[in-house]
Scaffold this motif. Structure first.
Motif, PDB file in Angstrom:
ATOM      1  N   ILE A   4       0.772  -1.291  -0.117  1.00 30.64           N
ATOM      2  CA  ILE A   4      -0.187   0.049   0.108  1.00 30.64           C
ATOM      3  C   ILE A   4       0.848   1.230  -0.019  1.00 30.64           C
ATOM      4  O   ILE A   4       1.813   1.320   0.879  1.00 30.64           O
ATOM      5  CB  ILE A   4      -0.856   0.087   1.351  1.00 30.64           C
ATOM      6  N   ILE A   5       0.721   2.124  -0.995  1.00 31.67           N
ATOM      7  CA  ILE A   5       1.432   3.466  -1.004  1.00 31.67           C
ATOM      8  C   ILE A   5       0.400   4.552  -0.578  1.00 31.67           C
ATOM      9  O   ILE A   5      -0.793   4.513  -1.076  1.00 31.67           O
ATOM     10  CB  ILE A   5       1.897   3.621  -2.651  1.00 31.67           C
ATOM     11  N   PHE A   6       0.872   5.373   0.268  1.00 32.48           N
ATOM     12  CA  PHE A   6      -0.097   6.209   0.585  1.00 32.48           C
ATOM     13  C   PHE A   6       0.352   7.807   0.394  1.00 32.48           C
ATOM     14  O   PHE A   6       1.507   8.004   0.358  1.00 32.48           O
ATOM     15  CB  PHE A   6      -0.007   6.258   2.365  1.00 32.48           C
ATOM     16  N   ASP A   7      -0.637   8.609   0.081  1.00 31.83           N
ATOM     17  CA  ASP A   7      -0.397  10.118   0.201  1.00 31.83           C
ATOM     18  C   ASP A   7      -0.258  10.141   1.641  1.00 31.83           C
ATOM     19  O   ASP A   7      -0.651   9.389   2.598  1.00 31.83           O
ATOM     20  CB  ASP A   7      -1.788  10.635  -0.475  1.00 31.83           C
ATOM     21  N   LEU A   8       0.098  11.730   1.900  1.00 32.66           N
ATOM     22  CA  LEU A   8       0.151  11.953   3.245  1.00 32.66           C
ATOM     23  C   LEU A   8      -0.927  12.924   3.876  1.00 32.66           C
ATOM     24  O   LEU A   8      -1.645  12.475   4.513  1.00 32.66           O
ATOM     25  CB  LEU A   8       1.434  12.759   3.659  1.00 32.66           C
ATOM     26  N   ASP A   9      -0.862  14.092   3.227  1.00 30.33           N
ATOM     27  CA  ASP A   9      -1.793  15.137   3.638  1.00 30.33           C
ATOM     28  C   ASP A   9      -3.565  14.738   3.130  1.00 30.33           C
ATOM     29  O   ASP A   9      -3.538  14.540   1.993  1.00 30.33           O
ATOM     30  CB  ASP A   9      -1.644  16.551   2.995  1.00 30.33           C
ATOM     31  N   GLY A  10      -4.243  14.698   4.196  1.00 27.34           N
ATOM     32  CA  GLY A  10      -5.462  14.327   3.796  1.00 27.34           C
ATOM     33  C   GLY A  10      -5.909  12.829   3.754  1.00 27.34           C
ATOM     34  O   GLY A  10      -7.047  12.642   3.640  1.00 27.34           O
ATOM     35  N   THR A  11      -4.766  12.115   3.858  1.00 31.68           N
ATOM     36  CA  THR A  11      -4.943  10.438   3.939  1.00 31.68           C
ATOM     37  C   THR A  11      -4.485  10.023   4.976  1.00 31.68           C
ATOM     38  O   THR A  11      -5.353   9.334   5.825  1.00 31.68           O
ATOM     39  CB  THR A  11      -4.111  10.285   2.863  1.00 31.68           C
ATOM     40  N   ILE A  12      -3.414  10.594   5.770  1.00 33.69           N
ATOM     41  CA  ILE A  12      -2.764  10.116   7.074  1.00 33.69           C
ATOM     42  C   ILE A  12      -2.962  10.914   8.214  1.00 33.69           C
ATOM     43  O   ILE A  12      -3.407  10.745   9.164  1.00 33.69           O
ATOM     44  CB  ILE A  12      -1.305   9.695   7.039  1.00 33.69           C
ATOM     45  N   TRP A  13      -2.772  12.418   7.879  1.00 34.11           N
ATOM     46  CA  TRP A  13      -3.097  13.243   8.781  1.00 34.11           C
ATOM     47  C   TRP A  13      -3.537  14.596   8.143  1.00 34.11           C
ATOM     48  O   TRP A  13      -3.609  14.624   6.749  1.00 34.11           O
ATOM     49  CB  TRP A  13      -1.873  13.484   9.564  1.00 34.11           C
ATOM     50  N   ASP A  14      -3.863  15.574   9.206  1.00 37.97           N
ATOM     51  CA  ASP A  14      -4.185  16.927   8.756  1.00 37.97           C
ATOM     52  C   ASP A  14      -3.150  17.851   9.449  1.00 37.97           C
ATOM     53  O   ASP A  14      -3.131  18.128  10.516  1.00 37.97           O
ATOM     54  CB  ASP A  14      -5.526  17.325   9.197  1.00 37.97           C
ATOM     55  N   SER A  15      -2.288  18.428   8.592  1.00 40.76           N
ATOM     56  CA  SER A  15      -1.069  19.333   9.267  1.00 40.76           C
ATOM     57  C   SER A  15      -1.170  20.659   8.898  1.00 40.76           C
ATOM     58  O   SER A  15      -0.505  21.699   9.138  1.00 40.76           O
ATOM     59  CB  SER A  15       0.183  18.989   8.594  1.00 40.76           C
ATOM     60  N   PRO A 158       0.886  -3.191  -6.031  1.00 36.02           N
ATOM     61  CA  PRO A 158       0.379  -2.123  -4.938  1.00 36.02           C
ATOM     62  C   PRO A 158      -0.790  -1.574  -5.198  1.00 36.02           C
ATOM     63  O   PRO A 158      -1.540  -1.695  -6.321  1.00 36.02           O
ATOM     64  CB  PRO A 158       1.785  -1.327  -5.184  1.00 36.02           C
ATOM     65  N   VAL A 159      -1.463  -0.759  -4.219  1.00 35.02           N
ATOM     66  CA  VAL A 159      -2.464   0.238  -4.453  1.00 35.02           C
ATOM     67  C   VAL A 159      -1.939   1.624  -3.831  1.00 35.02           C
ATOM     68  O   VAL A 159      -1.217   1.408  -3.187  1.00 35.02           O
ATOM     69  CB  VAL A 159      -3.616  -0.425  -3.729  1.00 35.02           C
ATOM     70  N   TYR A 160      -2.769   2.555  -4.390  1.00 38.36           N
ATOM     71  CA  TYR A 160      -2.422   3.739  -3.905  1.00 38.36           C
ATOM     72  C   TYR A 160      -3.659   4.485  -2.954  1.00 38.36           C
ATOM     73  O   TYR A 160      -4.652   4.374  -3.589  1.00 38.36           O
ATOM     74  CB  TYR A 160      -1.809   4.776  -5.207  1.00 38.36           C
ATOM     75  N   VAL A 161      -3.378   5.012  -1.941  1.00 41.42           N
ATOM     76  CA  VAL A 161      -4.267   5.656  -1.152  1.00 41.42           C
ATOM     77  C   VAL A 161      -4.102   6.990  -1.070  1.00 41.42           C
ATOM     78  O   VAL A 161      -3.282   7.574  -0.586  1.00 41.42           O
ATOM     79  CB  VAL A 161      -4.588   5.039   0.241  1.00 41.42           C
ATOM     80  N   GLY A 162      -5.208   7.995  -1.377  1.00 47.27           N
ATOM     81  CA  GLY A 162      -5.330   9.273  -1.669  1.00 47.27           C
ATOM     82  C   GLY A 162      -6.438   9.994  -1.616  1.00 47.27           C
ATOM     83  O   GLY A 162      -7.507   9.337  -1.563  1.00 47.27           O
ATOM     84  N   LYS A 169      -5.072  10.892 -10.569  1.00 43.58           N
ATOM     85  CA  LYS A 169      -4.407  10.762 -12.048  1.00 43.58           C
ATOM     86  C   LYS A 169      -2.954  10.151 -11.512  1.00 43.58           C
ATOM     87  O   LYS A 169      -2.312   9.570 -12.647  1.00 43.58           O
ATOM     88  CB  LYS A 169      -4.030  12.088 -12.321  1.00 43.58           C
ATOM     89  N   ALA A 170      -2.271  10.344 -10.539  1.00 44.37           N
ATOM     90  CA  ALA A 170      -0.865   9.729 -10.326  1.00 44.37           C
ATOM     91  C   ALA A 170      -1.181   8.234 -10.240  1.00 44.37           C
ATOM     92  O   ALA A 170      -0.096   7.695 -10.881  1.00 44.37           O
ATOM     93  CB  ALA A 170      -0.459  10.399  -8.931  1.00 44.37           C
ATOM     94  N   SER A 171      -2.039   7.794  -9.798  1.00 45.82           N
ATOM     95  CA  SER A 171      -2.319   6.132  -9.510  1.00 45.82           C
ATOM     96  C   SER A 171      -2.693   5.618 -10.986  1.00 45.82           C
ATOM     97  O   SER A 171      -2.125   4.538 -11.516  1.00 45.82           O
ATOM     98  CB  SER A 171      -3.577   6.004  -8.753  1.00 45.82           C
ATOM     99  N   PHE A 178      -6.693   2.725  -7.324  1.00 51.33           N
ATOM    100  CA  PHE A 178      -6.694   4.126  -6.433  1.00 51.33           C
ATOM    101  C   PHE A 178      -7.808   3.946  -5.238  1.00 51.33           C
ATOM    102  O   PHE A 178      -9.050   3.611  -5.795  1.00 51.33           O
ATOM    103  CB  PHE A 178      -7.032   5.143  -7.294  1.00 51.33           C
ATOM    104  N   VAL A 179      -7.436   4.156  -4.088  1.00 49.72           N
ATOM    105  CA  VAL A 179      -8.543   3.938  -3.238  1.00 49.72           C
ATOM    106  C   VAL A 179      -8.570   5.317  -2.632  1.00 49.72           C
ATOM    107  O   VAL A 179      -7.692   5.949  -2.157  1.00 49.72           O
ATOM    108  CB  VAL A 179      -7.864   3.269  -1.698  1.00 49.72           C
ATOM    109  N   TYR A 180      -9.834   5.838  -2.794  1.00 52.42           N
ATOM    110  CA  TYR A 180     -10.272   7.155  -2.502  1.00 52.42           C
ATOM    111  C   TYR A 180     -10.430   7.419  -1.100  1.00 52.42           C
ATOM    112  O   TYR A 180     -11.436   6.787  -0.377  1.00 52.42           O
ATOM    113  CB  TYR A 180     -11.545   7.578  -3.333  1.00 52.42           C
ATOM    114  N   ALA A 181      -9.705   8.158  -0.345  1.00 51.84           N
ATOM    115  CA  ALA A 181      -9.931   8.553   1.225  1.00 51.84           C
ATOM    116  C   ALA A 181     -10.962   9.770   1.260  1.00 51.84           C
ATOM    117  O   ALA A 181     -10.597  10.943   1.034  1.00 51.84           O
ATOM    118  CB  ALA A 181      -8.554   9.021   1.849  1.00 51.84           C
TER     119      ALA A 181
END
Length: 205
Positions: A4-15, A158-162, A169-171, A178-181
């Motif tokens: 699993i490949i993750f985006d960070l902002d808006g997917t794992i956290w809010d910074s 792999p899958v991408y989560v964002g 588009k990157a996925s 692509f898994v939509y958060a």
């Protein structure tokens, strides 16, 4: 699926609140900028790269001025992230702990160098991720950075989560699902799977 490949902002956290502190400390020193940045300003830039962010946040400035300001903002951002962290979404560490028992985990984000490292250092989550990448380190687009992670780590499924259209588009560019958060910052035109909250990943996978 092996990873699993993750985006960070808006997917794992809010910074955003931490980033606002950092960027407004630079904005206040520049008389060319008429007002402080707001949370709403930043929510509209999630997933974009530096040039697109600068034109969106500082549209009235000439290219050289806004490029200089945005570089100063990015330079100080990592320090603030490392010192203040961000708001992790609910149950992030528990979910990562469980997912890492079954899958290889990675991060690909459109951030500057030092940002992911600051995230790791503040929240002590680096042990869950085997590799990560960003455009300031490679000069590549998010889609090509996803490809780089896949190639570098010999991933087969792999899958991408964002959470944004640019993540989608990157996925697609990388040729992976692509898994939509949905709880994140953006809207997307399509997806392969969707999660309403971060721990839905445990039910999905």
């Amino acid at each position: 699926m092996d990873s699993i490949i993750f985006d960070l902002d808006g997917t794992i956290w809010d910074s955003i609140d931490t980033v606002l502190l950092a960027w407004n400390s630079i904005v206040e020193e520049n008389k060319q900028v008429e007002k402080k940045l707001t949370r709403r300003d930043f929510e509209g830039t999630m997933g974009l790269q530096m040039d697109d962010i600068s034109s969106k946040l500082f549209p009235n400035l000439d290219l050289n001025t806004r490029t200089q300001i945005i570089k100063q903002c990015f330079e100080i951002e990592g320090k603030y992230i490392e010192e203040h962290g961000g708001a992790l979404f609910e149950n992030v560490e528990d979910v990562l702990h469980n997912l890492s028992k079954k899958y290889k985990l990675f991060i690909v984000s459109n951030c500057q160098q030092g940002y992911i490292e600051g995230f790791f250092r503040y929240h002590k989550l680096e042990n869950y991720f085997l590799d990560y990448e960003n455009p300031s380190r490679t000069g590549l687009t998010k889609g090509d950075n996803i490809k780089l992670i896949i190639e570098r780590n010999n991933l087969s499924k792999p899958v991408y989560v964002g959470d944004t259209e640019s993540d989608l588009k990157a996925s697609r560019h990388a040729g992976i699902p692509f898994v939509y958060a949905k709880y994140g910052f953006g809207n997307v035109s399509e997806y392969d799977q969707v999660i309403e909250k971060f721990d839905d990943l445990l039910d999905l996978f």
